[in-house]
Scaffold this active site. Structure first.
Site, PDB file in Angstrom:
ATOM      1  N   ASP A  21      40.632  59.149  38.032  1.00 51.71           N
ATOM      2  CA  ASP A  21      41.735  59.868  38.691  1.00 51.71           C
ATOM      3  C   ASP A  21      43.041  59.087  38.809  1.00 51.71           C
ATOM      4  OD1 ASP A  21      40.570  62.298  38.930  1.00 51.71           O
ATOM      5  OD2 ASP A  21      39.912  62.033  41.017  1.00 51.71           O
ATOM      6  N   LYS A  24      44.513  58.386  33.499  1.00 55.92           N
ATOM      7  CA  LYS A  24      44.344  57.944  32.110  1.00 55.92           C
ATOM      8  C   LYS A  24      44.548  59.078  31.118  1.00 55.92           C
ATOM      9  CE  LYS A  24      40.154  56.557  33.079  1.00 55.92           C
ATOM     10  NZ  LYS A  24      40.153  56.745  34.538  1.00 55.92           N
ATOM     11  N   THR A  25      43.914  60.210  31.414  1.00 56.73           N
ATOM     12  CA  THR A  25      43.997  61.325  30.461  1.00 56.73           C
ATOM     13  C   THR A  25      45.396  61.935  30.466  1.00 56.73           C
ATOM     14  OG1 THR A  25      41.650  61.732  30.797  1.00 56.73           O
ATOM     15  CG2 THR A  25      42.905  63.503  29.765  1.00 56.73           C
ATOM     16  N   HIS A  84      33.292  56.736  33.976  1.00 62.36           N
ATOM     17  CA  HIS A  84      33.055  55.310  34.122  1.00 62.36           C
ATOM     18  C   HIS A  84      31.850  54.841  33.299  1.00 62.36           C
ATOM     19  CE1 HIS A  84      33.067  51.387  35.788  1.00 62.36           C
ATOM     20  NE2 HIS A  84      31.853  51.532  36.284  1.00 62.36           N
TER      21      HIS A  84
HETATM   22  P1  GDP Z   1      41.792  60.066  34.855  1.00 63.11           P
HETATM   23  O1  GDP Z   1      40.511  60.372  35.583  1.00 63.11           O
HETATM   24  O2  GDP Z   1      42.164  58.625  35.026  1.00 63.11           O
HETATM   25  O3  GDP Z   1      41.776  60.497  33.433  1.00 63.11           O
HETATM   26  O4  GDP Z   1      42.967  60.898  35.619  1.00 63.11           O
HETATM   27  P2  GDP Z   1      43.649  62.278  35.215  1.00 63.11           P
HETATM   28  O5  GDP Z   1      44.606  62.099  34.102  1.00 63.11           O
HETATM   29  O6  GDP Z   1      42.594  63.308  35.049  1.00 63.11           O
HETATM   30  O7  GDP Z   1      44.531  62.544  36.523  1.00 63.11           O
HETATM   31  C1  GDP Z   1      43.942  62.637  37.796  1.00 63.11           C
HETATM   32  C2  GDP Z   1      44.859  63.404  38.739  1.00 63.11           C
HETATM   33  O8  GDP Z   1      46.052  62.669  38.971  1.00 63.11           O
HETATM   34  C3  GDP Z   1      45.292  64.757  38.217  1.00 63.11           C
HETATM   35  O9  GDP Z   1      45.322  65.667  39.284  1.00 63.11           O
HETATM   36  C4  GDP Z   1      46.690  64.501  37.677  1.00 63.11           C
HETATM   37  O10 GDP Z   1      47.492  65.634  37.694  1.00 63.11           O
HETATM   38  C5  GDP Z   1      47.204  63.454  38.658  1.00 63.11           C
HETATM   39  N1  GDP Z   1      48.200  62.610  38.012  1.00 63.11           N
HETATM   40  C6  GDP Z   1      48.072  61.995  36.816  1.00 63.11           C
HETATM   41  N2  GDP Z   1      49.191  61.311  36.511  1.00 63.11           N
HETATM   42  C7  GDP Z   1      50.044  61.483  37.543  1.00 63.11           C
HETATM   43  C8  GDP Z   1      51.363  61.033  37.803  1.00 63.11           C
HETATM   44  O11 GDP Z   1      51.986  60.309  37.034  1.00 63.11           O
HETATM   45  N3  GDP Z   1      51.932  61.406  38.979  1.00 63.11           N
HETATM   46  C9  GDP Z   1      51.286  62.195  39.869  1.00 63.11           C
HETATM   47  N4  GDP Z   1      51.921  62.512  40.970  1.00 63.11           N
HETATM   48  N5  GDP Z   1      50.036  62.645  39.649  1.00 63.11           N
HETATM   49  C10 GDP Z   1      49.417  62.302  38.503  1.00 63.11           C
HETATM   50 MG    MG Z   2      40.254  61.272  32.251  1.00 64.34          MG
END
Ligand code: GDP
Ligand code: MG
Length: 388
Positions: A21, A24-25, A84
């Protein structure tokens, strides 16, 4: 007809790592968006990157989403792993084969357990260069973000990454995806940092060809295809190869990267190879495709092994001679008997020498890295010192 892949720039493999969260994606999608605007990539939306786990369930692909793009100076294959557990498995086994990594840390949350674990894993598998994306900078305040940056630099220094000099770029994957120019500019800055900070790795393109099979698929009317990252050497249509596992020989009748036919593929490339007359069930993940006669598989080796501590997600109790965990070697997953010699036991947090007798022959060589897993978690990371 498909457009052929034309090698105009050096190719590198990178990927996003970091706590769930932290974005990354979203960042991966934003990078493809920014580069598609520049005309050197195709935009891959969030949902297409994140759908990788479903595909894994259907057995189509392993649990890594690959996207590709180009900067002005380089061609990149970029991996984004959904969970993870996939990081641990793919990183420690070297299946992800990263030349460099983008560590994504949420400026709102700072370092979380998986942030630290991925840095530890990266160090163990020999990822020598990390660039930090301090993500969600749109939502954080500057003072807090400054503190998070300090904390990340300290973490990197603690793992031998020279935290003082590592590029840390404040980004917002989300705002960049929305096209906000301030934040698309930040993505450009991040890519510049990757271009300049991650050096081109040495590729052993003149060595005999070797690729460990990540996945096997059937293309109707064409035959069996194996995919993976080429570890060394080069391969082209018409080359004879040996499949180590079954020990059969065949001929390569097609070479593709990201759906584009290639004249010749080489070390570092992610490819799909079409193999002549090979039945779908005659080859599987973990087998090695190599130049005939260039490798002799074996099952006995000695190694230096670091036994992960409980804090690192490893065991809380020692291991002793007679221990029989799974060994993840390249893309293979093989059971092995551990002999600790005189020492007889190894405690979590220790580095020990062990002799291993695997359940089957696999191509081994001094310097090869591997992971030891038990009940779905990584308990050790090692390097082969001698074979036989
Ligand atoms: P991952 O699990 O690392 O791949 O994270 P995701 O890309 O799925 O993002 C997790 C959450 O964080 C989602 O609800 C995104 O919309 C939010 N999010 C991701 N990048 C940003 C950002 O740059 N700013 C904000 N405010 N929220 C973000
Ligand atoms: Mg992801």
């Amino acid at each position: 007809p498909k457009t052929a892949y034309v090698r105009t720039k050096p190719h590198l493999n990178i990927g996003t790592m970091g706590h769930v969260d932290h974005g990354k994606t979203t960042l991966t999608a934003a990078i493809t968006k920014v580069l598609s605007a520049r005309g050197t990539g195709t935009f891959v939306p969030f949902d297409r990157i994140d759908r990788a786990p479903e595909e894994a369930q259907r057995g189509i692909t392993i649990n890594i989403a690959h996207v590709e793009y180009e900067t002005d100076t380089r061609h990149y294959a970029h991996v984004d792993m959904p969970g993870h557990a996939d990081y641990v498995k793919n990183m420690v086994t070297g299946a992800a084969q990263l030349d460099g990594a983008i560590l994504v840390v949420s400026a709102l949350d700072g370092i979380m357990p998986q942030t630290a674990e991925h840095v530890l894993l990266a160090r163990q598998v020999g990822v020598d260069h990390i660039v930090v994306a301090l993500n969600k900078a749109d939502a954080g305040d500057d003072e807090l973000t400054d503190l998070v940056e300090l904390e990340v630099r300290e973490l990197l220094t603690a793992h031998g990454y020279g935290g003082d000099t590592v590029p840390v770029v404040r980004v917002s994957g989300l705002k960049a995806l929305e096209g906000d120019p301030r934040w698309t500019g930040a993505i450009e800055a991040l890519l510049d940092a990757v271009d300049t900070y991650v050096p081109m790795p040495v590729r052993y393109v003149d060595a005999p060809f070797l690729m460990s099979v990540e996945n096997v698929l059937t293309i109707t009317g064409r035959g069996t295809v194996v995919t993976g990252a080429i570890e060394r050497g080069a391969v082209k249509i018409g080359d004879r190869v040996e499949i180590l596992g079954p020990g059969t020989e065949t001929v390569v009748t097609g070479v593709e990267t990201f759906g584009k036919p290639m004249e010749s593929a080489e070390a570092g490339d992610n490819v799909a190879l079409l193999l002549r007359g090979v039945a779908r069930d005659a080859v599987r993940r973990g087998h090695v495709v190599a130049a005939p006669g260039s490798v002799v598989p074996s099952r006995r080796f000695t190694a230096q092994v670091y036994v992960l501590s409980g804090k690192e997600g490893g065991r809380t109790t020692p291991v002793s001679t007679g221990y029989r965990p799974q060994f993840y070697i390249r893309t293979a997953d093989v059971v092995g008997d551990v002999d600790l010699g005189e020492a007889a036991v190894a405690r979590p947090g220790e580095t020990v020498t062990m002799t291993v007798e695997l359940g089957r022959d696999v191509p081994l060589e001094a310097g090869l890295g591997f992971a030891i897993r038990e009940g779905g978690r990584t308990v050790g990371a090692g390097t082969v010192t001698t074979v036989g």
